[in-house]
Design an enzyme around this catalytic site. Structure first.
Site, PDB file in Angstrom:
ATOM      1  NE  ARG A 199      -4.362  -1.035   0.234  1.00 59.64           N
ATOM      2  CZ  ARG A 199      -4.596  -2.009  -0.650  1.00 59.64           C
ATOM      3  NH1 ARG A 199      -3.735  -2.286  -1.597  1.00 59.64           N
ATOM      4  NH2 ARG A 199      -5.717  -2.711  -0.593  1.00 59.64           N
ATOM      5  CG  HIS A 247      -3.233   0.030  -6.574  1.00 65.15           C
ATOM      6  ND1 HIS A 247      -3.479   0.664  -5.373  1.00 65.15           N
ATOM      7  CD2 HIS A 247      -3.493  -1.280  -6.351  1.00 65.15           C
ATOM      8  CE1 HIS A 247      -3.882  -0.229  -4.472  1.00 65.15           C
ATOM      9  NE2 HIS A 247      -3.901  -1.430  -5.055  1.00 65.15           N
TER      10      HIS A 247
HETATM   11  P1  NDP Z   1      -2.101 -11.407   4.463  1.00 65.14           P
HETATM   12  O1  NDP Z   1      -2.979 -10.861   5.520  1.00 65.14           O
HETATM   13  O2  NDP Z   1      -2.316 -12.813   3.993  1.00 65.14           O
HETATM   14  O3  NDP Z   1      -0.560 -11.290   4.906  1.00 65.14           O
HETATM   15  C1  NDP Z   1      -0.055 -10.173   5.577  1.00 65.14           C
HETATM   16  C2  NDP Z   1       1.373 -10.489   6.012  1.00 65.14           C
HETATM   17  O4  NDP Z   1       1.942  -9.307   6.579  1.00 65.14           O
HETATM   18  C3  NDP Z   1       1.446 -11.592   7.085  1.00 65.14           C
HETATM   19  O5  NDP Z   1       2.550 -12.413   6.846  1.00 65.14           O
HETATM   20  C4  NDP Z   1       1.669 -10.784   8.369  1.00 65.14           C
HETATM   21  O6  NDP Z   1       2.384 -11.456   9.375  1.00 65.14           O
HETATM   22  C5  NDP Z   1       2.481  -9.614   7.852  1.00 65.14           C
HETATM   23  N1  NDP Z   1       2.368  -8.460   8.743  1.00 65.14           N
HETATM   24  C6  NDP Z   1       1.265  -7.728   9.036  1.00 65.14           C
HETATM   25  N2  NDP Z   1       1.550  -6.763   9.921  1.00 65.14           N
HETATM   26  C7  NDP Z   1       2.859  -6.892  10.201  1.00 65.14           C
HETATM   27  C8  NDP Z   1       3.748  -6.197  11.063  1.00 65.14           C
HETATM   28  N3  NDP Z   1       3.332  -5.170  11.838  1.00 65.14           N
HETATM   29  N4  NDP Z   1       5.034  -6.603  11.122  1.00 65.14           N
HETATM   30  C9  NDP Z   1       5.463  -7.641  10.378  1.00 65.14           C
HETATM   31  N5  NDP Z   1       4.666  -8.360   9.532  1.00 65.14           N
HETATM   32  C10 NDP Z   1       3.377  -7.969   9.447  1.00 65.14           C
HETATM   33  O7  NDP Z   1      -2.217 -10.395   3.232  1.00 65.14           O
HETATM   34  P2  NDP Z   1      -1.980 -10.686   1.682  1.00 65.14           P
HETATM   35  O8  NDP Z   1      -0.663 -11.353   1.514  1.00 65.14           O
HETATM   36  O9  NDP Z   1      -3.171 -11.313   1.074  1.00 65.14           O
HETATM   37  O10 NDP Z   1      -1.925  -9.183   1.118  1.00 65.14           O
HETATM   38  C11 NDP Z   1      -0.983  -8.255   1.615  1.00 65.14           C
HETATM   39  C12 NDP Z   1      -1.339  -6.847   1.131  1.00 65.14           C
HETATM   40  O11 NDP Z   1      -1.087  -6.720  -0.262  1.00 65.14           O
HETATM   41  C13 NDP Z   1      -2.811  -6.452   1.266  1.00 65.14           C
HETATM   42  O12 NDP Z   1      -3.129  -6.088   2.582  1.00 65.14           O
HETATM   43  C14 NDP Z   1      -2.905  -5.299   0.291  1.00 65.14           C
HETATM   44  O13 NDP Z   1      -2.613  -4.083   0.946  1.00 65.14           O
HETATM   45  C15 NDP Z   1      -1.819  -5.599  -0.734  1.00 65.14           C
HETATM   46  N6  NDP Z   1      -2.374  -5.905  -2.062  1.00 65.14           N
HETATM   47  C16 NDP Z   1      -1.999  -5.107  -3.110  1.00 65.14           C
HETATM   48  C17 NDP Z   1      -2.462  -5.371  -4.382  1.00 65.14           C
HETATM   49  C18 NDP Z   1      -2.037  -4.533  -5.531  1.00 65.14           C
HETATM   50  O14 NDP Z   1      -2.604  -4.643  -6.618  1.00 65.14           O
HETATM   51  N7  NDP Z   1      -1.016  -3.700  -5.373  1.00 65.14           N
HETATM   52  C19 NDP Z   1      -3.380  -6.491  -4.648  1.00 65.14           C
HETATM   53  C20 NDP Z   1      -3.704  -7.244  -3.468  1.00 65.14           C
HETATM   54  C21 NDP Z   1      -3.212  -6.958  -2.238  1.00 65.14           C
HETATM   55  P3  NDP Z   1       1.842 -12.826  10.063  1.00 65.14           P
HETATM   56  O15 NDP Z   1       1.878 -13.867   8.950  1.00 65.14           O
HETATM   57  O16 NDP Z   1       2.818 -13.124  11.108  1.00 65.14           O
HETATM   58  O17 NDP Z   1       0.438 -12.539  10.512  1.00 65.14           O
HETATM   59  C1  OXD Z   2      -6.339  -5.253  -3.179  1.00 63.40           C
HETATM   60  C2  OXD Z   2      -5.802  -4.311  -4.167  1.00 63.40           C
HETATM   61  O1  OXD Z   2      -6.221  -5.013  -1.980  1.00 63.40           O
HETATM   62  O2  OXD Z   2      -6.115  -4.462  -5.371  1.00 63.40           O
HETATM   63  O3  OXD Z   2      -6.893  -6.290  -3.593  1.00 63.40           O
HETATM   64  O4  OXD Z   2      -5.043  -3.408  -3.808  1.00 63.40           O
END
Ligand code: NDP
Ligand code: OXD
Length: 284
Positions: A199, A247
């Site tokens: 993000r 994005h």
């Molecule tokens: P998940 O919820 O599956 O994974 C999030 C990961 O981040 C987990 O491993 C979690 O740790 C880690 N995490 C969260 N907070 C912290 C912290 N404070 N310190 C360290 N690690 C942290 O999310 P997704 O993988 O599905 O997606 C991740 C992000 O990608 C979404 O939230 C979104 O913002 C972004 N996204 C962007 C897109 C784009 O087109 N650019 C498309 C889709 C998503 P733990 O495993 O230990 O809980």
């Molecule tokens: C999502 C994105 O969160 O597209 O799926 O950013």
């Protein structure tokens, strides 16, 4: 103009960046579905009803994100910008140093649905991959770093940083000058490279530009921005070592998301548990 509707008849809401307060006053609301994988836009609403919030987890979206990560890691690893320049100058110079993938250290921030898949695929290509998350992850061949205590050690062994974190109160602004200054300085690529598709709120764009100018960062590949669309006057647009995508590193098809939400609702109505529910405390 808004369509007229009976608030009492609404049981489920599927949303992307709804206006704050728009979901208050739906007395029979049972669940909220984010139309994306991220839910930061849902939690931006201070009047969010106290019902489960579910998000998109979709193999097609995951695959697309891993494609984006592999594409940009490989472009930097194989020095494609330099070969593009050589071609433009008709220069035939085959004596450039090309490290092996095993000698390039990629660090993936976030090992959730997206980060874990990208890390596995980078490992399959042969990179030296580590991941950083809140909790320990056991992924074969991928070293796991955990939480604040391990962050500096994780950064110190990272040549290419791939950020796939969610935006939460804990992660906002994490990609800043202090963090860039802790990345490896002894890598084979001539300086650390940042990729962010998590993000825009995770990054401080003024710090990215300053780090590029001072050589603390060699390059940045950004899919997300503090303000989207990226304002016309942002210096990121024209920076020679910044690559921008709008994005769309991982877009999901509306049809497949709608079908998945419909399946979730049918299952929930049959009494099954709702899937992909986020933790309100953690906000992801
Ligand atoms: P998940 O919820 O599956 O994974 C999030 C990961 O981040 C987990 O491993 C979690 O740790 C880690 N995490 C969260 N907070 C912290 C912290 N404070 N310190 C360290 N690690 C942290 O999310 P997704 O993988 O599905 O997606 C991740 C992000 O990608 C979404 O939230 C979104 O913002 C972004 N996204 C962007 C897109 C784009 O087109 N650019 C498309 C889709 C998503 P733990 O495993 O230990 O809980
Ligand atoms: C999502 C994105 O969160 O597209 O799926 O950013």
């Amino acid at each position: 103009p808004e369509d007229a509707f009976d608030p009492a008849a609404v049981h489920y809401v599927a949303t992307w960046k709804h206006p704050p307060g728009a979901l208050a006053g739906l007395p029979h609301l049972k669940a909220i579905f984010s139309l994306g994988a991220g839910v930061d836009h849902v939690f931006d609403d201070p009047d969010l009803p106290d019902v489960p919030v579910a998000r998109v987890v979709d193999p097609d979206l995951t695959m697309r994100m891993s494609e984006w990560v592999l594409l940009h890691v490989l472009l930097h690893h194989r020095q494609q910008a330099m070969y593009d320049w050589q071609q433009s100058q008709k220069i035939w110079d085959e004596d450039r140093d090309q490290p092996a993938a095993k000698d390039v250290r990629v660090g993936v921030m976030g090992l959730g649905e997206l980060g874990a898949d990208a890390a596995r695929k980078l490992d399959m290509v042969g990179f030296d991959v580590a991941g950083w998350a809140r909790s320990r992850h056991r992924l074969e061949g991928i070293r796991s770093f955990v939480g604040d205590a391990d962050l500096d050690a994780f950064l110190a062994r990272t040549d290419i940083l791939v950020c796939l974190l969610p935006l939460t109160p804990q992660t906002r602004g994490l990609l800043d000058a202090k963090l860039f200054g802790k990345l490896a300085r002894d890598g084979r690529l001539g300086g650390p490279i940042l990729l962010n598709a998590g993000r825009g709120g995770l990054q401080k764009e003024a710090d990215i530009l300053a780090a590029l100018e001072s050589g603390v960062l060699k390059a940045a590949v950004l899919d997300v921005f503090e303000t989207e669309p990226l304002p016309q006057d942002s210096p990121l647009w024209t920076h020679p070592r910044v690559t921008i995508s709008p994005h769309n590193s991982a877009i999901s098809h509306h049809d497949s998301i709608a079908a998945a939400i419909a399946r979730q609702i049918r299952a929930f109505e049959r009494g099954e548990a709702l899937g992909n529910v986020v933790d309100r405390g953690k906000q992801y």
